[in-house]
Design a protein around this motif. Structure first.
Motif, short mmCIF file in Angstrom:
data_model
loop_
_atom_site.label_atom_id
_atom_site.label_comp_id
_atom_site.label_asym_id
_atom_site.label_seq_id
_atom_site.Cartn_x
_atom_site.Cartn_y
_atom_site.Cartn_z
N ASP A 99 18.47 -6.16 4.10
CA ASP A 99 19.15 -5.18 4.93
C ASP A 99 20.31 -4.52 4.17
O ASP A 99 20.63 -3.36 4.37
CB ASP A 99 19.66 -5.87 6.20
CG ASP A 99 19.94 -4.91 7.33
OD1 ASP A 99 19.38 -3.79 7.30
OD2 ASP A 99 20.72 -5.25 8.24
N LYS A 100 20.94 -5.29 3.28
CA LYS A 100 22.11 -4.80 2.56
C LYS A 100 21.76 -3.98 1.32
O LYS A 100 22.64 -3.32 0.76
CB LYS A 100 22.97 -6.00 2.12
CG LYS A 100 23.77 -6.63 3.24
CD LYS A 100 24.55 -7.81 2.68
CE LYS A 100 25.43 -8.47 3.73
NZ LYS A 100 25.86 -9.80 3.26
N LEU A 101 20.52 -4.06 0.87
CA LEU A 101 20.14 -3.36 -0.36
C LEU A 101 20.08 -1.85 -0.14
O LEU A 101 19.61 -1.39 0.89
CB LEU A 101 18.74 -3.81 -0.82
CG LEU A 101 18.59 -5.14 -1.54
CD1 LEU A 101 17.15 -5.28 -2.02
CD2 LEU A 101 19.55 -5.27 -2.71
N PRO A 102 20.50 -1.09 -1.14
CA PRO A 102 20.28 0.36 -1.06
C PRO A 102 18.78 0.68 -1.13
O PRO A 102 17.99 -0.16 -1.58
CB PRO A 102 20.99 0.90 -2.30
CG PRO A 102 21.56 -0.26 -3.03
CD PRO A 102 21.17 -1.52 -2.34
N ALA A 103 18.42 1.87 -0.68
CA ALA A 103 17.02 2.23 -0.45
C ALA A 103 16.06 1.92 -1.61
O ALA A 103 15.02 1.33 -1.39
CB ALA A 103 16.92 3.69 -0.07
N ASP A 104 16.39 2.30 -2.84
CA ASP A 104 15.38 2.10 -3.89
C ASP A 104 15.82 1.06 -4.91
O ASP A 104 15.59 1.20 -6.11
CB ASP A 104 15.04 3.44 -4.56
CG ASP A 104 16.32 4.17 -4.94
OD1 ASP A 104 17.40 3.59 -4.76
OD2 ASP A 104 16.22 5.32 -5.42
N VAL A 122 10.22 -1.89 5.04
CA VAL A 122 11.25 -2.95 5.02
C VAL A 122 12.08 -2.91 6.31
O VAL A 122 12.34 -3.94 6.93
CB VAL A 122 12.15 -2.82 3.76
CG1 VAL A 122 13.38 -3.70 3.87
CG2 VAL A 122 11.36 -3.17 2.51
N GLU A 123 12.47 -1.71 6.73
CA GLU A 123 13.26 -1.57 7.97
C GLU A 123 12.47 -2.11 9.16
O GLU A 123 13.04 -2.76 10.05
CB GLU A 123 13.61 -0.10 8.23
CG GLU A 123 14.47 0.57 7.17
CD GLU A 123 15.93 0.12 7.20
OE1 GLU A 123 16.35 -0.45 8.23
OE2 GLU A 123 16.62 0.34 6.19
N THR A 124 11.18 -1.82 9.19
CA THR A 124 10.36 -2.30 10.30
C THR A 124 10.23 -3.82 10.27
O THR A 124 10.31 -4.49 11.30
CB THR A 124 8.96 -1.63 10.27
OG1 THR A 124 9.14 -0.23 10.12
CG2 THR A 124 8.18 -1.90 11.54
N LEU A 125 10.06 -4.37 9.07
CA LEU A 125 10.00 -5.83 8.93
C LEU A 125 11.29 -6.48 9.43
O LEU A 125 11.25 -7.50 10.14
CB LEU A 125 9.83 -6.21 7.45
CG LEU A 125 8.41 -6.36 6.91
CD1 LEU A 125 8.45 -6.50 5.39
CD2 LEU A 125 7.69 -7.55 7.53
N ALA A 181 0.82 -1.22 0.00
CA ALA A 181 0.00 0.00 0.00
C ALA A 181 0.85 1.27 0.00
O ALA A 181 0.33 2.37 -0.20
CB ALA A 181 -0.92 -0.01 1.22
N ALA A 182 2.17 1.13 0.21
CA ALA A 182 3.03 2.31 0.35
C ALA A 182 3.01 3.17 -0.91
O ALA A 182 2.93 2.66 -2.02
CB ALA A 182 4.46 1.88 0.67
N ALA A 183 3.08 4.48 -0.71
CA ALA A 183 2.92 5.42 -1.82
C ALA A 183 4.20 5.58 -2.64
O ALA A 183 4.14 5.84 -3.84
CB ALA A 183 2.49 6.78 -1.27
N ASP A 184 5.36 5.44 -2.00
CA ASP A 184 6.61 5.65 -2.75
C ASP A 184 7.76 4.84 -2.14
O ASP A 184 7.58 4.14 -1.14
CB ASP A 184 6.96 7.15 -2.75
CG ASP A 184 7.03 7.71 -1.33
OD1 ASP A 184 7.45 6.98 -0.40
OD2 ASP A 184 6.66 8.88 -1.13
N GLY A 185 8.91 4.96 -2.77
CA GLY A 185 10.08 4.20 -2.35
C GLY A 185 10.51 4.47 -0.92
O GLY A 185 10.96 3.56 -0.23
N THR A 186 10.37 5.69 -0.49
CA THR A 186 10.77 6.04 0.88
C THR A 186 9.89 5.30 1.90
O THR A 186 10.39 4.72 2.87
CB THR A 186 10.65 7.57 1.11
OG1 THR A 186 11.31 8.23 0.04
CG2 THR A 186 11.24 7.99 2.43
#
Ligand SMILES: [Fe+2]
Ligand SMILES: [Fe+2]
Length: 181
Positions: A85-90, A34-37, A23-28
């Motif tokens: 965890d190792k992947l860059p943000a987007d 993902v961080e919360t998961l 449901a998230a609107a964008d990459g941020t």
């Protein structure tokens, strides 16, 4: 909440996070989910490995064999968490890894809630499950928040903070009918 209710509550929270991801609107926003998961699942896995699985090994017939399989599933999920965890943000691979994680967790949760947890409820008294629930709440404060797939997943190498460990030992002694001193 008793120990089983608490851990099931974590399962529901994680299922909600997978829905939030989609449901998230964008990459941020997606990265925040993902961080919360990563945090929630790392903590949840450690708590089960420290307190639920050792108990199941002790009190369930065939428990050791069962737990071996559960631990292997944890390890696989932690590998996926570590990759995330190792992947860059987007990064493009995020969606695929989140989907792999969702499938791994869904299957594992089905086994825990359909097998291990009802068996434990039958084998252990309500009072003991309540006590274990209180210990879980305390242990959560010092549980790891990042995945460590190559670190030991069983006590004593994986260890609880001192006071919680002592209380947990006493609970297990009682379940084994050891004399209290
Ligand atoms: Fe688990
Ligand atoms: Fe679980």
């Amino acid at each position: 909440m008793d120990a089983i209710e608490l851990l099931k509550h974590d399962h529901r929270k994680v299922e909600q996070l997978f829905r939030d991801y989609h449901a998230a609107a964008d990459g941020t926003q997606r990265r925040a989910v993902v961080e919360t998961l990563i945090r929630e699942l790392s903590r949840h896995a450690a708590l089960e490995e420290l307190m639920l699985y050792p108990l199941a090994k002790k009190v369930l017939p065939g428990g050791a064999h069962e737990i071996h399989r559960y631990l292997a599933e944890h390890k696989a999920a932690k590998e996926t968490l570590l990759a995330l965890d190792k992947l860059p943000a987007d990064d493009d691979r995020t969606g695929e890894l989140v989907e792999r994680l969702r499938r791994e967790i869904e299957e594992h949760v089905r086994e825990e809630e359909g097998g291990l947890m009802p068996q434990l409820r039958d084998a252990v008294s309500q009072r003991e499950l309540d006590e274990l629930g209180q210990l879980l709440v305390r242990a959560r404060q010092t549980a790891p928040t990042r995945p460590h797939p190559h670190a030991p997943a069983e006590p004593p190498a994986l260890s609880l903070a001192g006071p919680v460990a002592a209380a947990y030992d006493r609970l297990r002694d009682r379940l084994q009918g050891r004399p209290m001193t």
